[in-house]
Design a protein around this motif. Structure first.
Motif, PDB file in Angstrom:
ATOM      1  N   PHE A   1       0.876  -1.168   0.000  1.00  0.00           N
ATOM      2  CA  PHE A   1       0.000   0.000   0.000  1.00  0.00           C
ATOM      3  C   PHE A   1       0.913   1.217   0.000  1.00  0.00           C
ATOM      4  N   VAL A   2       1.130   1.805  -1.181  1.00  0.00           N
ATOM      5  CA  VAL A   2       2.068   2.913  -1.337  1.00  0.00           C
ATOM      6  C   VAL A   2       1.293   4.208  -1.526  1.00  0.00           C
ATOM      7  N   VAL A   3       1.674   5.230  -0.758  1.00  0.00           N
ATOM      8  CA  VAL A   3       1.011   6.520  -0.813  1.00  0.00           C
ATOM      9  C   VAL A   3       1.953   7.557  -1.407  1.00  0.00           C
ATOM     10  N   LEU A   4       1.425   8.373  -2.326  1.00  0.00           N
ATOM     11  CA  LEU A   4       2.182   9.467  -2.920  1.00  0.00           C
ATOM     12  C   LEU A   4       1.732  10.780  -2.290  1.00  0.00           C
ATOM     13  N   VAL A   5       2.678  11.563  -1.769  1.00  0.00           N
ATOM     14  CA  VAL A   5       2.379  12.891  -1.246  1.00  0.00           C
ATOM     15  C   VAL A   5       3.315  13.891  -1.898  1.00  0.00           C
ATOM     16  N   GLY A   6       2.872  15.138  -1.925  1.00  0.00           N
ATOM     17  CA  GLY A   6       3.687  16.181  -2.516  1.00  0.00           C
ATOM     18  C   GLY A   6       2.849  17.411  -2.776  1.00  0.00           C
ATOM     19  N   PRO A   7       3.484  18.533  -3.100  1.00  0.00           N
ATOM     20  CA  PRO A   7       2.749  19.773  -3.336  1.00  0.00           C
ATOM     21  C   PRO A   7       1.892  19.682  -4.599  1.00  0.00           C
ATOM     22  N   SER A   8       0.906  20.548  -4.688  1.00  0.00           N
ATOM     23  CA  SER A   8       0.067  20.599  -5.893  1.00  0.00           C
ATOM     24  C   SER A   8       0.939  20.863  -7.113  1.00  0.00           C
ATOM     25  N   GLY A   9       0.648  20.135  -8.188  1.00  0.00           N
ATOM     26  CA  GLY A   9       1.391  20.327  -9.426  1.00  0.00           C
ATOM     27  C   GLY A   9       2.673  19.530  -9.532  1.00  0.00           C
ATOM     28  N   CYS A  10       2.917  18.618  -8.568  1.00  0.00           N
ATOM     29  CA  CYS A  10       4.175  17.862  -8.609  1.00  0.00           C
ATOM     30  C   CYS A  10       4.066  16.608  -9.482  1.00  0.00           C
ATOM     31  N   GLY A  11       2.884  16.319 -10.014  1.00  0.00           N
ATOM     32  CA  GLY A  11       2.758  15.188 -10.938  1.00  0.00           C
ATOM     33  C   GLY A  11       2.211  13.917 -10.332  1.00  0.00           C
ATOM     34  N   LYS A  12       1.612  14.001  -9.138  1.00  0.00           N
ATOM     35  CA  LYS A  12       1.084  12.794  -8.499  1.00  0.00           C
ATOM     36  C   LYS A  12      -0.008  12.143  -9.350  1.00  0.00           C
ATOM     37  N   THR A  13      -0.956  12.952  -9.793  1.00  0.00           N
ATOM     38  CA  THR A  13      -2.051  12.407 -10.601  1.00  0.00           C
ATOM     39  C   THR A  13      -1.541  11.923 -11.950  1.00  0.00           C
ATOM     40  N   THR A  14      -0.594  12.637 -12.535  1.00  0.00           N
ATOM     41  CA  THR A  14      -0.012  12.195 -13.807  1.00  0.00           C
ATOM     42  C   THR A  14       0.663  10.840 -13.644  1.00  0.00           C
ATOM     43  N   LEU A  15       1.361  10.656 -12.535  1.00  0.00           N
ATOM     44  CA  LEU A  15       2.011   9.375 -12.266  1.00  0.00           C
ATOM     45  C   LEU A  15       0.972   8.260 -12.159  1.00  0.00           C
ATOM     46  N   LEU A  16      -0.137   8.549 -11.496  1.00  0.00           N
ATOM     47  CA  LEU A  16      -1.212   7.568 -11.376  1.00  0.00           C
ATOM     48  C   LEU A  16      -1.796   7.247 -12.750  1.00  0.00           C
ATOM     49  N   ARG A  17      -1.944   8.268 -13.598  1.00  0.00           N
ATOM     50  CA  ARG A  17      -2.484   8.066 -14.947  1.00  0.00           C
ATOM     51  C   ARG A  17      -1.564   7.193 -15.796  1.00  0.00           C
ATOM     52  N   VAL A  18      -0.260   7.330 -15.608  1.00  0.00           N
ATOM     53  CA  VAL A  18       0.690   6.477 -16.330  1.00  0.00           C
ATOM     54  C   VAL A  18       0.527   5.026 -15.890  1.00  0.00           C
ATOM     55  N   ILE A  19       0.406   4.813 -14.579  1.00  0.00           N
ATOM     56  CA  ILE A  19       0.255   3.444 -14.067  1.00  0.00           C
ATOM     57  C   ILE A  19      -1.054   2.831 -14.547  1.00  0.00           C
ATOM     58  N   ALA A  20      -2.107   3.662 -14.647  1.00  0.00           N
ATOM     59  CA  ALA A  20      -3.414   3.168 -15.101  1.00  0.00           C
ATOM     60  C   ALA A  20      -3.461   2.930 -16.604  1.00  0.00           C
ATOM     61  N   GLY A  21      -2.490   3.481 -17.336  1.00  0.00           N
ATOM     62  CA  GLY A  21      -2.512   3.361 -18.789  1.00  0.00           C
ATOM     63  C   GLY A  21      -3.277   4.471 -19.476  1.00  0.00           C
ATOM     64  N   PHE A  22      -3.702   5.492 -18.708  1.00  0.00           N
ATOM     65  CA  PHE A  22      -4.417   6.629 -19.295  1.00  0.00           C
ATOM     66  C   PHE A  22      -3.471   7.599 -19.978  1.00  0.00           C
ATOM     67  N   ALA A  23      -2.201   7.566 -19.605  1.00  0.00           N
ATOM     68  CA  ALA A  23      -1.189   8.438 -20.216  1.00  0.00           C
ATOM     69  C   ALA A  23       0.061   7.613 -20.471  1.00  0.00           C
ATOM     70  N   ARG A  24       0.758   7.953 -21.524  1.00  0.00           N
ATOM     71  CA  ARG A  24       1.997   7.251 -21.853  1.00  0.00           C
ATOM     72  C   ARG A  24       3.195   8.142 -21.565  1.00  0.00           C
ATOM     73  N   PRO A  25       4.253   7.569 -21.025  1.00  0.00           N
ATOM     74  CA  PRO A  25       5.447   8.386 -20.775  1.00  0.00           C
ATOM     75  C   PRO A  25       6.111   8.799 -22.085  1.00  0.00           C
ATOM     76  N   ASP A  26       6.695   9.977 -22.073  1.00  0.00           N
ATOM     77  CA  ASP A  26       7.462  10.433 -23.237  1.00  0.00           C
ATOM     78  C   ASP A  26       8.807   9.733 -23.305  1.00  0.00           C
ATOM     79  N   SER A  27       9.292   9.294 -22.170  1.00  0.00           N
ATOM     80  CA  SER A  27      10.498   8.469 -22.139  1.00  0.00           C
ATOM     81  C   SER A  27      10.423   7.575 -20.914  1.00  0.00           C
ATOM     82  N   GLY A  28      11.169   6.497 -20.942  1.00  0.00           N
ATOM     83  CA  GLY A  28      11.116   5.527 -19.867  1.00  0.00           C
ATOM     84  C   GLY A  28      10.044   4.482 -20.113  1.00  0.00           C
ATOM     85  N   SER A  29       9.858   3.590 -19.139  1.00  0.00           N
ATOM     86  CA  SER A  29       8.906   2.494 -19.307  1.00  0.00           C
ATOM     87  C   SER A  29       8.071   2.310 -18.047  1.00  0.00           C
TER      88      SER A  29
END
Length: 257
Positions: free
Chosen positions: A39-67
């Protein structure tokens, strides 16, 4: 039961928005591993990319680089992961059972099996016998429970939660925190949970990842060595010296430099 191979692995993930001439880097070379059942929790200031990171894991967004890999394969929307958003996003023209039945149908559950599965899901999230209720008749907390049941409809090995309790009153939020914590433990589900609340992060996570803004990256990986068995209640955890220490550590880590 959920799959047990729902580990997450990100290697050098970067995400950029905007035009090619003026790109904005939201995530910068993020490396992340989440073991099955964590059970991993992501914390950080607004705009730090937490939701974007979640979207990548869900497959809703693709990374521009990396896997990005979930269970050893590239993530795809609707496959292998249940997602719970900040708002329930239920179909208001359907009953509670209709919302869950729609999710079950999408995942190929035969019509004859759906009533039993709906009853089981509602029992699991503490809403027994409410299949016939209209969603607009429910409180905010009850709607969010239905959203959680919908995310669990496919028995995912991975559950992604994006600030799911932020719009709820304090008492409802505490109840759902305890239920999600207990539910994830019983099912062995892998969870990645986004929050702005330091207290929520310590309460729920077996690990807390601190993200820094500009661009988003993981700057600290903090283990949370608190009891996670169902017999240990939330009030006892909050009263413990270790809880206070971890909360203070995270609060300090999130202060602007």
């Amino acid at each position: 039961m959920p799959r047990t191979d729902a580990g997450v692995e990100l290697a050098g993930v970067s995400v950029r928005y905007g035009s090619a001439k003026q790109p904005v880097t939201v995530l910068d070379s993020v490396d992340l591993r989440v073991g099955a059942g964590e059970f991993v929790v992501l914390v950080g200031p607004s705009g730090c990319g937490k939701t974007t990171l979640l979207r990548v894991i869900a497959g809703f967004a693709r990374p521009d680089s990396g896997s990005a890999l979930v269970g050893g394969a590239a993530p795809r929307p609707g496959r292998g992961a249940g997602v719970v958003f900040q708002q329930p996003r239920l179909f208001p023209w359907r009953t509670v059972g209709g919302n869950l039945g729609f999710a079950l149908a999408r995942h190929g559950v035969p019509r004859s099996q759906r009533p039993g599965r709906i009853a089981e899901l509602l029992e699991r999230v503490g809403l027994p016998g409410m299949a016939g209720r209209r969603t607009w008749e429910l409180s905010g907390g009850q709607q969010q429970r239905v959203a959680l049941a919908r995310a669990l409809a496919a028995e995912p090995g991975l559950l992604l939660m994006d600030e799911p309790f932020s719009a709820l009153d304090a008492l409802t939020r505490e109840r759902l925190q305890e239920e999600v914590r207990s539910l994830a433990g019983r099912l062995g589900t892998t969870v990645v949970f986004v929050t702005h609340s330091v207290e929520e992060a310590v309460l729920l996570g077996s690990r807390v990842l601190v993200m820094a803004a500009g661009p988003g990256r993981v700057v600290e990986d903090l283990p949370v060595p608190l009891p996670r068995d169902p017999g240990t209640g939330v009030p006892e955890l909050r009263a413990s010296p270790e809880f206070a220490r971890l909360r203070g550590h995270l609060t300090e880590a999130l202060r602007p430099a």
